[in-house]
Design an enzyme around this catalytic site. Structure first.
Site, short mmCIF file in Angstrom:
data_model
loop_
_atom_site.label_atom_id
_atom_site.label_comp_id
_atom_site.label_asym_id
_atom_site.label_seq_id
_atom_site.Cartn_x
_atom_site.Cartn_y
_atom_site.Cartn_z
N HIS A 1 2.93 9.09 -6.65
CA HIS A 1 3.81 10.26 -6.69
C HIS A 1 4.61 10.26 -7.99
CE1 HIS A 1 7.12 12.84 -4.58
NE2 HIS A 1 6.27 13.58 -5.26
N HIS B 1 1.53 4.54 -2.84
CA HIS B 1 1.65 6.01 -2.74
C HIS B 1 2.89 6.51 -3.48
CE1 HIS B 1 -1.72 6.64 -0.17
NE2 HIS B 1 -1.24 5.95 0.85
N HIS C 1 0.84 -1.20 0.00
CA HIS C 1 0.00 0.00 0.00
C HIS C 1 0.88 1.26 0.00
CE1 HIS C 1 -3.29 2.75 1.29
NE2 HIS C 1 -2.32 3.32 1.98
N GLU C 2 1.91 1.28 0.84
CA GLU C 2 2.80 2.44 0.88
C GLU C 2 3.55 2.60 -0.44
OE1 GLU C 2 2.15 4.44 3.08
OE2 GLU C 2 1.13 3.12 4.48
ZN LIG Z 1 -2.11 5.26 2.57
#
Ligand SMILES: [Zn+2]
Length: 223
Positions: free
Chosen positions: A104, A100, A96-97
């Protein structure tokens, strides 16, 4: 009055939701992943496969469930449980990270907007409440409404957070499965962990909207 009651109910509900995140994470951190890889190892591979070799992975100093991607320093910070964990929950959060970091890298619209709003939203919640209270005490409506306007910024921020979080989770689940890190059954467990976490963002947004409505009705009653 009715808004205050609903707000009270939602605040209680969000505490329940928060404890469910912890419970779901703990449950699936007992399920070892068949790949045998740790959260940090899977994150490294996912980042490299997505052309993000320059994004570093560090230990997060924040403790349990403090995992996050820092877009300013382009660093993935994983909690000890996720960094070292070889289990469904750890891999789900790590992926999940990475989602991100990929958002980006791809200049994903909602992510960019959220990032742009972050500094103002931080100021908005405190300064907004202060202006609102001072405005009420001084019986000066322009100040009260300026406070409400500032407070509204944080609600907008919370609303933009929702698609950003859901998108990171859906990216994570598809990468985990298509990349061969998890089979269908394991991905089902990871989905439960990530869905529980997404619910907390939904609850925060709800609390934000209701608090804003409450401020508006308080201001109107004072006139
Ligand atoms: Zn998150």
């Amino acid at each position: 009055m009715i808004i205050t009651l609903i707000l009270f109910g939602v605040v209680i509900l969000s505490m329940v939701v928060q404890s469910r995140v912890t419970g779901t994470f703990r449950k699936y951190s007992q399920v070892p992943d068949r790949s045998g890889l740790t959260g940090a190892e899977v994150a490294r591979r996912i980042l490299d496969e997505n052309g993000l070799s320059d994004v570093n992975i560090e230990h997060s100093p924040g403790g349990f469930l403090s995992d996050h991607y820092d877009p300013r320093s382009r660093v993935l910070r994983l909690s000890r449980e996720v960094y070292q964990g070889s289990n469904i929950a750890a891999l789900g959060v790590a992926a999940h990270e990475c989602g991100h970091a990929i958002q980006h890298g791809e200049h994903y619209g909602a992510f960019k907007l959220r990032q742009a709003l972050a500094p103002t939203a931080g100021i908005g919640s405190q300064a907004g409440m202060l202006l609102f209270i001072v405005g009420l005490i001084m019986s000066w409506p322009p100040l009260t409404y300026a406070g409400i306007g500032l407070y509204a910024l944080i609600v907008i921020f919370q609303l933009i957070t929702l698609p950003v979080e859901l998108n990171a989770s859906s990216r994570a689940l598809s990468i985990l499965e298509s990349g061969g890190y998890m089979d269908w059954e394991e991905a089902g467990g990871a989905k439960k962990v990530l869905s529980a976490a997404a619910m907390t963002y939904l609850m925060s947004a709800l609390v934000g909207i209701l608090s804003l409505l409450r401020l508006i009705s308080l201001a109107n009653n004072r006139r």
